[in-house]
Scaffold this motif. Structure first.
Motif, mmCIF file in Angstrom:
data_model
loop_
_atom_site.group_PDB
_atom_site.id
_atom_site.type_symbol
_atom_site.label_atom_id
_atom_site.label_comp_id
_atom_site.label_asym_id
_atom_site.label_seq_id
_atom_site.Cartn_x
_atom_site.Cartn_y
_atom_site.Cartn_z
ATOM 1 N N MET A 105 -114.014 75.601 -27.550
ATOM 2 C CA MET A 105 -114.684 74.262 -28.053
ATOM 3 C C MET A 105 -113.613 73.153 -28.391
ATOM 4 N N MET A 106 -114.041 72.047 -28.313
ATOM 5 C CA MET A 106 -113.375 70.907 -28.740
ATOM 6 C C MET A 106 -113.184 70.603 -30.124
ATOM 7 N N SER A 107 -112.227 70.928 -31.026
ATOM 8 C CA SER A 107 -112.499 70.800 -32.346
ATOM 9 C C SER A 107 -112.309 69.219 -32.764
ATOM 10 N N LEU A 108 -113.114 68.741 -33.710
ATOM 11 C CA LEU A 108 -112.908 67.458 -34.093
ATOM 12 C C LEU A 108 -112.976 67.120 -35.682
ATOM 13 N N LYS A 109 -112.134 66.275 -36.033
ATOM 14 C CA LYS A 109 -112.392 65.966 -37.549
ATOM 15 C C LYS A 109 -112.663 64.476 -37.680
ATOM 16 N N CYS A 110 -113.895 64.486 -38.102
ATOM 17 C CA CYS A 110 -114.622 63.223 -38.321
ATOM 18 C C CYS A 110 -114.500 62.629 -39.756
ATOM 19 N N SER A 111 -114.673 61.354 -40.080
ATOM 20 C CA SER A 111 -114.482 60.868 -41.433
ATOM 21 C C SER A 111 -115.746 61.338 -42.270
ATOM 22 N N MET A 112 -115.405 61.476 -43.571
ATOM 23 C CA MET A 112 -116.490 61.664 -44.498
ATOM 24 C C MET A 112 -117.472 60.472 -44.834
ATOM 25 N N SER B 192 -118.459 70.962 -28.984
ATOM 26 C CA SER B 192 -117.497 70.424 -30.234
ATOM 27 C C SER B 192 -117.559 71.164 -31.272
ATOM 28 N N ALA B 193 -116.724 71.303 -32.333
ATOM 29 C CA ALA B 193 -116.786 72.028 -33.572
ATOM 30 C C ALA B 193 -116.097 71.306 -34.525
ATOM 31 N N SER B 194 -116.379 71.239 -35.833
ATOM 32 C CA SER B 194 -115.901 70.550 -36.822
ATOM 33 C C SER B 194 -115.903 71.542 -38.207
ATOM 34 N N ILE B 195 -114.952 71.353 -38.849
ATOM 35 C CA ILE B 195 -114.945 72.189 -40.132
ATOM 36 C C ILE B 195 -114.766 71.082 -40.989
ATOM 37 N N GLY B 196 -115.461 70.907 -42.074
ATOM 38 C CA GLY B 196 -115.383 69.718 -42.929
ATOM 39 C C GLY B 196 -116.387 69.783 -44.032
ATOM 40 N N TYR B 197 -116.006 68.818 -44.883
ATOM 41 C CA TYR B 197 -116.979 68.608 -46.192
ATOM 42 C C TYR B 197 -118.089 67.660 -45.913
ATOM 43 N N SER B 198 -119.334 68.238 -46.635
ATOM 44 C CA SER B 198 -120.403 67.469 -46.716
ATOM 45 C C SER B 198 -120.687 67.519 -48.265
ATOM 46 N N PHE B 199 -121.837 66.316 -48.408
ATOM 47 C CA PHE B 199 -122.123 66.074 -49.720
ATOM 48 C C PHE B 199 -123.585 65.908 -50.028
ATOM 49 N N ARG B 200 -124.163 66.529 -51.087
ATOM 50 C CA ARG B 200 -125.571 66.359 -51.374
ATOM 51 C C ARG B 200 -125.513 66.148 -52.857
ATOM 52 N N ASN B 201 -126.210 65.097 -53.165
ATOM 53 C CA ASN B 201 -126.370 64.518 -54.625
ATOM 54 C C ASN B 201 -127.670 65.528 -55.274
ATOM 55 N N GLU B 202 -127.436 66.861 -55.452
ATOM 56 C CA GLU B 202 -128.556 67.668 -55.947
ATOM 57 C C GLU B 202 -128.879 66.944 -57.346
ATOM 58 N N LEU B 203 -130.269 66.958 -57.522
ATOM 59 C CA LEU B 203 -130.669 66.087 -58.758
ATOM 60 C C LEU B 203 -130.327 67.368 -59.853
ATOM 61 N N SER B 204 -130.816 68.671 -59.632
ATOM 62 C CA SER B 204 -130.528 69.581 -60.758
ATOM 63 C C SER B 204 -129.872 70.922 -60.110
#
Lengths: 657, 657
Positions: free
Chosen positions: B69-76, B245-257
């Protein structure tokens, strides 16, 4: 400096050609290209993403495993209050000027520098001097062409401008405002006057949850999370100093106008170590003896102050003994940093350690050395190694009341004589009610000196006056309070450790590493090579069947299977072009080894193994080839070792083209 | 489900004891503890940080390297417009209700569920039924104690409530508003009425730069960056589909509770693959034959609709042949996901694949299977494996005009007959001036059917009427426009690939893995063990000198050096307690192997090697012990292999305590 920069083969470095290779082989690009790209944000393609992973694995092994550091992963989202305490809310800022007509935001120091440099250049042109247009920044060059006019300045003015540029880094916002006014500095792109400098915080702000009550930032460094985990580190290590934590993670800076590609970005990977020491230990390091004879290129504060820029090669033992480097722990880390750079393949001639000048350091820092790497942009700070003293733990402890300190039994109990001021609870309670605690706290906070004086006054006058926060002056009669010398035995020692912090900017290291690895084959500037060490190279092996022929299929399948079994990454290039061309275009990806399958392979199961850097080849059985590759990619053997025990293959690459 | 959950040794799972171990051994904790901790954010301590790194390394090897796989690092940080196009700005939201008196924000579905469940519980109490307080969430338990009152409901009401709970996931915001009104649902903590549900976007918003003109979000998934890098992937792979492609990285969710610890957090690591296929290929996979006989536990949509929850064990070959799984590519990835889970040590009896119900999937998705892991919280989605069709590339291509598609030569040129409507430039220019382009565009956008009709009208009436955006109806006379059938030859094919996306939630996998690894030694609940596989265990070896004795120093130093040489992580426990106790407390860190240095070691350089899970020991020379450890931590040998070739050691651990 930049113009003198040479490749590892001693050639002039052509940044244009280098950047073209990076684009062509998709090492990196500005993020969100289809949407017009966003400044200061970069995506990594397969070669660079994998290079980073290899470098990080070596970092983990070299620091976390080998030094038994406690690795941490802390949150990027950080509540307002944490960064208020650390000082980032108030001090982590750049000054900017707004062009009120266009709304454009200009970094104040960049603005002043750009305009003054243009005027000096115009002056030199007017004086008939030869002005070379160093293309340090393509954007600047464009602007300068538009703005440059040959206007001669008088000599005093030139001197003032030159002094101004030399001292620009030391100016406050108000200073810069005065400079802009005095010298009529305007937005160079349109001649508009700009508003006075305003401090703009460099943190990205957001909020947690939907209530609007939890303002937060993206962290500007990984360090604060580590400090706030201090009690966990104490638990995990049984509190035996020295100990260290380490964290590999992203930090963010909302740069106002990002320049210089990967060297100044808004989102970046850091690897930071916080090494905690007992301040009374003299910052000795238990393993210092093992490194004391290692020589480092050290550029001291004194040499810099005298205008020098040539580092001195000196053993770290000598440097610490002469106090050039403040202490053993700092010295030990400088050595470990250099060894790490060696492991990943940084050109050691393009590495130096530069000591911070006194005005570069935070007020609490004891000493600070940067590991700088030379690139076509000049010497760039890639690792900072600072002594942060006890600053961070102290301010967080004060702000939260949580014990971010070490408690350890004293070797011998200590007899302590000191004045104690104590309210009489029975009488003070009815009098002060809920404020009694505040009064007692104010008494506790008095220094020994004042307590001693008060004890005398109390004896003499029968009362004392104490300043209590929120209540003002409070008078205490003799029946309400006792102030006297008491003797007690202390068995525990409480102290806040000092912190030595090596902090690695991974993106800058990767960029420098790529420049260091780049060169072109003699006589053919189009044949460029990325000489990554086999241990870090993104792909380890190029497999090239001589030509498209179904008879190669089973040998190819076997070779692929064997490489997979060893977890060695490889690429198969079966395109129709010559083997020489296939090697050449994959040299740009930095693939260190090539294996050719040819008709002889089908007969005797032998293969040629080619070394990228020398283009030399050996020929041996599949087992031997695989063993050699496996050892080389683990760093256990070099190509010259392999050449010694496997027979050279004489067929030249060029012959195959 | 939760209450039936058993440890790998078949014991009742005690979540309290398990969580206490995680705290004690600093696996993880809520971030910013000294500042009162922040919900939904977690820090990882050394054991979990290292476990994560090991799991990620296996993921990289299993997917990126092995599958090329083609590894990628993309902006958060992601510009507003990107997530507007992808649909996240409009649709990535939860509904919340505000308590106007306290300002408290409550997730609407949680609010309804909590209140209705309480009423049903109160009813059961009133009916004299036994109501067990499943402690699914400690906070909920507290609330329920306060709110619970024994009020009997009539039978119709109970039925309505039960139906309401069963269908809650399908309700819109307005639906939930009506439910809240109809059933008088109030804030359970104070009885206040709440405001109607409002959609709150779950992305963290911020802005790039200081101009206020670049609103941005923290990405909610890594996928979008991969789609926007599509042209780079085409360049790197020479456009040969399928590619991934493959990407290992952080994502975000502003969980309410945020609830449920690590299972629902605000900042999380993902590993996502985007596998691009030609939609006309039937989504075949070149390596499908190699996995077709692997059996998977599949819980189909049909079984779920019939109320079942027992998966069927079936080979993936059969599942694809019967269309239970939509296509080979999806099937291939399900197998690879299961093999990955096996490699990292997930309990295979606690793994199943569940197909999404029709209403769970996005409207563009073709099929979707979740890999679910069983924990004490029930079955949890840990990997989603969805067919995203061509949706994302299409919308970004449309929004940006950039070519996010594949162009490939047709095998045979294609003769195309079609109607073309073309303005006469000489005459239309003077008439329409700058609007001429709009008119031509409107003509181009007409369908073939309409063009055919217009060509007839034009012939008949000498004029046609066309609707032009911004201009309204425009009449075109025969001399202004020609509409006729033309024949051309197409040599290229342009198409937008479809995407199969396996998406891994690393935090959820790690949490499940920790629960799966946890058990307690028979007869002693206090002796808990984390049975991590040697390949992923955070620390590989525990070294225990028999007792504090300087005579062990040189053996210890040699052993440490040898382990360092092999890059094997280890911990030395020299504390004064018995060897049995030292093993026992390090079992909680999941250290798989222990080496004891005793007096016999000093005589014959032999050591005992102890297996954590069985507590069995062997005794052998240093070289043999090291070779065995080295093979086991690489997964090349198991303990039972080692037992076969090294002599058992009879001395029992218990004897040493």
């Amino acid at each position: 400096m930049a113009t003198d920069y040479k490749t590892l083969a001693g050639q002039e470095f052509d940044r244009g050609a280098f950047e073209s290779l990076l684009r062509r082989k998709v090492f990196l690009w500005q993020s969100f290209e289809p949407y017009g790209a966003t400044k200061g944000l970069f995506d990594y393609g397969p070669p660079l993403e994998t290079l980073e992973a290899e470098v990080i694995n070596i970092w983990r092994d070299h620091f976390i495993r080998a030094e038994k550091m406690m690795s941490l992963k802390c949150s990027m989202l950080t509540p307002y209050q944490v960064l208020k305490t650390s000082g980032h809310v108030d001090k982590f800022a750049d000054f900017m000027c707004k062009d009120p007509k266009t709304g454009e935001i200009l970094r104040s120091d960049h603005l002043i520098k750009d305009v003054i440099e243009e005027r000096l250049k115009g002056d030199r042109i007017a004086r008939g001097e030869n002005v070379s247009d160093e293309p340090e920044d393509p954007k600047k060059k464009k602007k300068s062409k538009a703005a440059k006019t040959a206007v001669k300045l008088d000599d005093a003015q030139v001197k003032e401008y030159e002094h101004l540029l030399a001292t620009l880094d030391d100016q406050t916002g108000d200073d810069m405002g005065a400079i802009i006014k005095k010298h009529d500095i305007r937005n160079p792109s349109n001649g508009n006057e700009v508003e006075p400098p305003v401090a703009v915080n460099l943190m990205f702000q957001t909020q947690i949850g939907a209530s609007g009550k939890e303002p937060a930032f993206l962290r500007p460094e990984t360090a604060q999370g580590q400090f706030l985990s201090f009690q966990k580190l104490v638990e995990f290590s049984d509190g035996q100093l020295p100990f260290a934590s380490a964290s590999i993670g992203y930090s963010f800076r909302n740069e106002l106008s990002p320049r210089s590609g990967l060297l100044r970005v808004r989102e970046f990977l850091m690897a930071e170590v916080e090494h905690f020491v007992d301040p009374e230990s003299g910052k000795k390091h238990p393993k210092f003896a093992s490194v004391k004879d290692v020589k480092l290129p050290l550029l001291s504060r004194d040499v810099q102050q005298a205008g020098g820029s040539t580092p001195v090669e000196v053993t770290i033992g000598e440097a610490v003994a002469t106090k050039l480097v403040d202490n053993e722990t700092l010295g030990y880390f400088l050595v470990r940093i250099m060894l790490f750079m060696q492991k990943i393949g940084v050109d050691q001639k393009k590495l130096r350690f530069r000591q911070h000048m006194a005005n570069e350091m935070a007020h609490y820092a004891a000493d600070c050395w940067d590991c700088e790497l030379l690139s076509s942009y000049g010497w760039i700070e890639c690792v900072g190694c600072a002594d942060r003293s006890a600053y961070d733990l102290s301010v967080h402890m004060k702000a939260t009341g949580q014990p971010l300190h070490i408690r350890e039994p004293l070797k011998e109990p200590k007899r302590v004589e000191e004045y104690v001021a104590q309210l009489d609870k029975k009488k003070s309670g009815p009098k002060f009610k809920k404020d009694a605690g505040k009064v007692q706290q104010a008494l506790d906070d008095l220094t020994q000196d004042i307590k001693e004086k008060l004890s005398i006054s109390l004896e003499k006058d029968g009362k004392v006056e104490v300043e209590v926060p929120e209540l003002g002056k409070v008078e205490l009669e003799k029946d309400l309070v006792a102030i006297q010398k008491e003797v007690r035995t202390e068995t525990m020692r409480e102290f806040i450790p000092n912190v030595i912090e090596p902090s690695f900017g991974i993106g800058r290291i990767l960029y420098s590493l790529m420049e260091h690895a780049y060169w072109t084959r003699e006589g053919d500037a189009a044949r460029s090579v990325m000489s990554f060490k086999p241990t870090v190279a993104p792909i380890k092996v190029l497999v090239v069947p001589l030509q498209k022929d179904t008879r190669f299929a089973s040998s190819l399948a076997e070779l692929e299977q064997r490489l997979d079994d060893e977890s060695i990454s490889f690429r198969v290039d079966q395109s129709g072009v010559s083997i020489g061309k296939r090697y050449s275009r994959n040299d740009e990806l930095g693939i260190p080894f090539g294996v050719t399958i040819d008709y002889q392979s089908l007969e005797d199961n032998s293969y040629t193994l080619r070394d990228r850097d020398s283009t030399k080849q050996v020929r041996a059985s599949l087992d031997q080839i695989l063993e050699a590759i496996s050892k080389m990619v683990k760093g256990k053997e070099s190509w010259s070792d392999v050449q010694k025990h496997l027979p050279a293959f004489e067929g030249k690459e060029e012959d195959k083209e």
